[in-house]
Design a protein around this motif. Structure first.
Motif, PDB file in Angstrom:
ATOM      1  N   TRP A  26       4.025 -19.738 -13.408  1.00 19.04           N
ATOM      2  CA  TRP A  26       2.647 -19.677 -13.404  1.00 19.04           C
ATOM      3  C   TRP A  26       2.268 -18.221 -13.223  1.00 19.04           C
ATOM      4  O   TRP A  26       2.193 -17.926 -12.010  1.00 19.04           O
ATOM      5  CB  TRP A  26       2.250 -20.399 -12.367  1.00 19.04           C
ATOM      6  CG  TRP A  26       0.870 -20.924 -12.599  1.00 19.04           C
ATOM      7  CD1 TRP A  26      -0.124 -20.189 -11.706  1.00 19.04           C
ATOM      8  CD2 TRP A  26       0.170 -21.708 -13.215  1.00 19.04           C
ATOM      9  NE1 TRP A  26      -1.384 -20.640 -12.336  1.00 19.04           N
ATOM     10  CE2 TRP A  26      -1.144 -21.900 -13.258  1.00 19.04           C
ATOM     11  CE3 TRP A  26       0.651 -22.913 -14.346  1.00 19.04           C
ATOM     12  CZ2 TRP A  26      -2.323 -22.476 -13.870  1.00 19.04           C
ATOM     13  CZ3 TRP A  26      -0.430 -23.508 -14.924  1.00 19.04           C
ATOM     14  CH2 TRP A  26      -1.501 -23.291 -14.586  1.00 19.04           C
ATOM     15  N   GLU A  27       2.053 -17.540 -14.318  1.00 17.57           N
ATOM     16  CA  GLU A  27       1.709 -15.917 -14.228  1.00 17.57           C
ATOM     17  C   GLU A  27       0.358 -15.758 -14.518  1.00 17.57           C
ATOM     18  O   GLU A  27      -0.421 -16.494 -14.977  1.00 17.57           O
ATOM     19  CB  GLU A  27       2.831 -15.501 -15.246  1.00 17.57           C
ATOM     20  CG  GLU A  27       2.432 -15.211 -16.446  1.00 17.57           C
ATOM     21  CD  GLU A  27       2.388 -16.481 -17.495  1.00 17.57           C
ATOM     22  OE1 GLU A  27       1.664 -16.277 -18.387  1.00 17.57           O
ATOM     23  OE2 GLU A  27       2.979 -17.461 -17.130  1.00 17.57           O
ATOM     24  N   GLY A  28      -0.036 -14.516 -14.412  1.00 20.43           N
ATOM     25  CA  GLY A  28      -1.254 -14.048 -14.777  1.00 20.43           C
ATOM     26  C   GLY A  28      -2.367 -13.984 -13.713  1.00 20.43           C
ATOM     27  O   GLY A  28      -3.236 -13.763 -14.158  1.00 20.43           O
ATOM     28  N   VAL A  29      -2.276 -14.365 -12.555  1.00 18.01           N
ATOM     29  CA  VAL A  29      -3.070 -14.540 -11.453  1.00 18.01           C
ATOM     30  C   VAL A  29      -3.448 -12.819 -11.195  1.00 18.01           C
ATOM     31  O   VAL A  29      -2.436 -12.177 -10.633  1.00 18.01           O
ATOM     32  CB  VAL A  29      -2.627 -15.337 -10.469  1.00 18.01           C
ATOM     33  CG1 VAL A  29      -3.385 -15.201  -9.237  1.00 18.01           C
ATOM     34  CG2 VAL A  29      -2.598 -16.902 -10.525  1.00 18.01           C
ATOM     35  N   ARG A  30      -4.704 -12.770 -11.349  1.00 16.12           N
ATOM     36  CA  ARG A  30      -4.935 -11.542 -10.945  1.00 16.12           C
ATOM     37  C   ARG A  30      -6.411 -11.314 -10.086  1.00 16.12           C
ATOM     38  O   ARG A  30      -7.049 -10.593 -10.154  1.00 16.12           O
ATOM     39  CB  ARG A  30      -5.393 -10.356 -12.184  1.00 16.12           C
ATOM     40  CG  ARG A  30      -4.028 -10.338 -13.065  1.00 16.12           C
ATOM     41  CD  ARG A  30      -3.164  -9.447 -12.413  1.00 16.12           C
ATOM     42  NE  ARG A  30      -1.710  -9.058 -13.021  1.00 16.12           N
ATOM     43  CZ  ARG A  30      -0.783  -9.966 -13.176  1.00 16.12           C
ATOM     44  NH1 ARG A  30      -0.416 -11.030 -12.544  1.00 16.12           N
ATOM     45  NH2 ARG A  30       0.404  -9.642 -13.874  1.00 16.12           N
ATOM     46  N   MET A  37      -2.549 -16.602  -1.689  1.00 16.76           N
ATOM     47  CA  MET A  37      -1.989 -17.889  -1.599  1.00 16.76           C
ATOM     48  C   MET A  37      -0.602 -18.222  -2.231  1.00 16.76           C
ATOM     49  O   MET A  37       0.204 -18.887  -1.694  1.00 16.76           O
ATOM     50  CB  MET A  37      -2.973 -19.003  -2.112  1.00 16.76           C
ATOM     51  CG  MET A  37      -4.221 -19.229  -1.443  1.00 16.76           C
ATOM     52  SD  MET A  37      -5.365 -20.307  -1.963  1.00 16.76           S
ATOM     53  CE  MET A  37      -6.621 -19.325  -2.566  1.00 16.76           C
ATOM     54  N   ILE A  38      -0.486 -17.609  -3.508  1.00 18.28           N
ATOM     55  CA  ILE A  38       0.712 -17.898  -4.091  1.00 18.28           C
ATOM     56  C   ILE A  38       1.900 -17.121  -3.258  1.00 18.28           C
ATOM     57  O   ILE A  38       2.855 -17.544  -3.314  1.00 18.28           O
ATOM     58  CB  ILE A  38       0.682 -17.006  -5.713  1.00 18.28           C
ATOM     59  CG1 ILE A  38      -0.288 -18.033  -6.435  1.00 18.28           C
ATOM     60  CG2 ILE A  38       2.119 -16.844  -6.239  1.00 18.28           C
ATOM     61  CD1 ILE A  38      -0.558 -17.366  -7.916  1.00 18.28           C
ATOM     62  N   ARG A  39       1.790 -15.861  -2.920  1.00 22.88           N
ATOM     63  CA  ARG A  39       2.673 -15.321  -2.245  1.00 22.88           C
ATOM     64  C   ARG A  39       3.061 -15.973  -0.762  1.00 22.88           C
ATOM     65  O   ARG A  39       4.190 -15.561  -0.247  1.00 22.88           O
ATOM     66  CB  ARG A  39       2.348 -13.628  -2.161  1.00 22.88           C
ATOM     67  CG  ARG A  39       3.252 -12.774  -1.537  1.00 22.88           C
ATOM     68  CD  ARG A  39       2.543 -11.636  -1.227  1.00 22.88           C
ATOM     69  NE  ARG A  39       1.448 -11.562   0.003  1.00 22.88           N
ATOM     70  CZ  ARG A  39       0.652 -10.721   0.318  1.00 22.88           C
ATOM     71  NH1 ARG A  39       0.640  -9.502  -0.813  1.00 22.88           N
ATOM     72  NH2 ARG A  39      -0.154 -10.947   1.085  1.00 22.88           N
ATOM     73  N   PRO A  93       5.444  -4.940  -5.551  1.00 25.14           N
ATOM     74  CA  PRO A  93       4.630  -5.222  -6.683  1.00 25.14           C
ATOM     75  C   PRO A  93       3.236  -5.852  -5.974  1.00 25.14           C
ATOM     76  O   PRO A  93       3.188  -6.556  -4.687  1.00 25.14           O
ATOM     77  CB  PRO A  93       5.462  -6.563  -7.210  1.00 25.14           C
ATOM     78  CG  PRO A  93       6.485  -6.704  -6.019  1.00 25.14           C
ATOM     79  CD  PRO A  93       6.804  -5.520  -5.222  1.00 25.14           C
ATOM     80  N   ARG A  94       2.272  -6.081  -6.819  1.00 24.90           N
ATOM     81  CA  ARG A  94       0.935  -6.484  -6.445  1.00 24.90           C
ATOM     82  C   ARG A  94       0.975  -7.674  -6.734  1.00 24.90           C
ATOM     83  O   ARG A  94       0.035  -8.494  -6.025  1.00 24.90           O
ATOM     84  CB  ARG A  94      -0.038  -5.654  -7.415  1.00 24.90           C
ATOM     85  CG  ARG A  94      -0.759  -4.669  -6.740  1.00 24.90           C
ATOM     86  CD  ARG A  94      -2.026  -4.188  -7.705  1.00 24.90           C
ATOM     87  NE  ARG A  94      -2.178  -2.858  -7.203  1.00 24.90           N
ATOM     88  CZ  ARG A  94      -3.189  -2.166  -7.689  1.00 24.90           C
ATOM     89  NH1 ARG A  94      -3.817  -2.464  -8.661  1.00 24.90           N
ATOM     90  NH2 ARG A  94      -3.339  -1.009  -6.994  1.00 24.90           N
ATOM     91  N   TRP A  95       1.224  -8.375  -7.867  1.00 25.43           N
ATOM     92  CA  TRP A  95       1.187  -9.609  -8.319  1.00 25.43           C
ATOM     93  C   TRP A  95       2.676 -10.493  -8.365  1.00 25.43           C
ATOM     94  O   TRP A  95       3.645 -10.102  -8.606  1.00 25.43           O
ATOM     95  CB  TRP A  95       0.642  -9.630  -9.636  1.00 25.43           C
ATOM     96  CG  TRP A  95      -0.564  -8.672  -9.804  1.00 25.43           C
ATOM     97  CD1 TRP A  95      -0.521  -7.392 -10.530  1.00 25.43           C
ATOM     98  CD2 TRP A  95      -1.733  -9.086  -9.118  1.00 25.43           C
ATOM     99  NE1 TRP A  95      -1.917  -6.852 -10.170  1.00 25.43           N
ATOM    100  CE2 TRP A  95      -2.691  -7.779  -9.441  1.00 25.43           C
ATOM    101  CE3 TRP A  95      -2.500  -9.832  -8.458  1.00 25.43           C
ATOM    102  CZ2 TRP A  95      -3.968  -7.766  -8.973  1.00 25.43           C
ATOM    103  CZ3 TRP A  95      -3.628  -9.721  -8.042  1.00 25.43           C
ATOM    104  CH2 TRP A  95      -4.481  -8.775  -8.207  1.00 25.43           C
ATOM    105  N   PHE A  96       2.127 -11.978  -7.854  1.00 24.62           N
ATOM    106  CA  PHE A  96       3.310 -12.877  -7.899  1.00 24.62           C
ATOM    107  C   PHE A  96       2.971 -13.927  -8.887  1.00 24.62           C
ATOM    108  O   PHE A  96       2.156 -14.354  -8.899  1.00 24.62           O
ATOM    109  CB  PHE A  96       3.446 -13.097  -6.281  1.00 24.62           C
ATOM    110  CG  PHE A  96       3.915 -11.950  -5.588  1.00 24.62           C
ATOM    111  CD1 PHE A  96       5.404 -11.818  -5.192  1.00 24.62           C
ATOM    112  CD2 PHE A  96       3.337 -11.046  -5.176  1.00 24.62           C
ATOM    113  CE1 PHE A  96       5.693 -10.981  -4.547  1.00 24.62           C
ATOM    114  CE2 PHE A  96       3.632 -10.014  -4.353  1.00 24.62           C
ATOM    115  CZ  PHE A  96       4.977  -9.747  -4.032  1.00 24.62           C
ATOM    116  N   MET A  97       4.228 -14.887  -8.955  1.00 23.95           N
ATOM    117  CA  MET A  97       3.877 -16.089  -9.402  1.00 23.95           C
ATOM    118  C   MET A  97       5.025 -16.911  -8.853  1.00 23.95           C
ATOM    119  O   MET A  97       6.031 -16.804  -8.260  1.00 23.95           O
ATOM    120  CB  MET A  97       4.275 -15.884 -11.161  1.00 23.95           C
ATOM    121  CG  MET A  97       5.603 -15.267 -11.397  1.00 23.95           C
ATOM    122  SD  MET A  97       5.788 -15.024 -13.206  1.00 23.95           S
ATOM    123  CE  MET A  97       7.219 -14.205 -13.600  1.00 23.95           C
ATOM    124  N   VAL A  98       4.963 -18.423  -9.419  1.00 25.66           N
ATOM    125  CA  VAL A  98       5.621 -19.202  -8.971  1.00 25.66           C
ATOM    126  C   VAL A  98       6.170 -20.240 -10.225  1.00 25.66           C
ATOM    127  O   VAL A  98       5.411 -19.983 -11.323  1.00 25.66           O
ATOM    128  CB  VAL A  98       5.094 -20.324  -7.931  1.00 25.66           C
ATOM    129  CG1 VAL A  98       4.702 -19.641  -6.731  1.00 25.66           C
ATOM    130  CG2 VAL A  98       3.806 -20.922  -8.625  1.00 25.66           C
TER     131      VAL A  98
END
Length: 153
Positions: A26-30, A37-39, A93-98
């Motif tokens: 689930w990528e692309g959350v910016r 919340m993801i992290r 890194p700034r952005w995370f995914m699950v």
């Protein structure tokens, strides 16, 4: 276990896409709030509603389960990606995914209009005006109310 709602545009990624893949990142959350919340909160085993937005049939389309906790979204480092972030650093890194796994596709999308009239969902973020987050928490009672509604049809 916690419960979540992930918003997606079905032209980009839908419940059908997830069903055919079985498992997907689930990528692309910016958005920083959604990223946090993801992290920091979403865990393996959490349940997720897949919510179709920016389309003709807006609403909850199905259910997924988190099978891998937060890790750096590698698209932030790819200059050819729509999710590239030139300010992101691989050491911080700034952005995370699950990663999520398909569980259930509803027979019919549970529309936003139906969610808005359910008194049990008056505090659900997606029914409140102006809420644009792509990731949002769902309480256990809200989750149960939605599942009862879906199963009653």
């Amino acid at each position: 276990m916690a419960y979540w709602l992930f918003k997606t545009e079905p032209d980009e990624f839908s419940i059908n896409t997830l069903q055919s893949k079985g498992v997907s990142c689930w990528e692309g959350v910016r958005n920083y709030q959604a990223r946090n919340m993801i992290r920091d909160q979403i865990q393996v085993g959490d349940q997720v509603f897949i919510y179709h937005s920016s389309c003709k049939n807006i609403g909850i389309a199905g259910v997924a389960k988190v099978i891998k906790g937060a890790y750096p979204d590698h698209f932030q480092f790819d200059p050819t990606s729509d999710y590239y972030d030139p300010k992101s650093d691989s050491h911080q890194p700034r952005w995370f995914m699950v990663d999520i796994e398909f569980e259930l596709k509803f027979d019919r999308i549970l529309p936003l209009s139906a969610l808005k009239v359910m008194p049990e969902l008056s505090e659900l973020a997606v029914v409140k005006r102006g809420n644009r987050l792509s990731v949002m928490p769902v309480s256990e009672s809200e989750w149960q109310a939605i599942m009862i509604r879906v199963n009653a049809k």
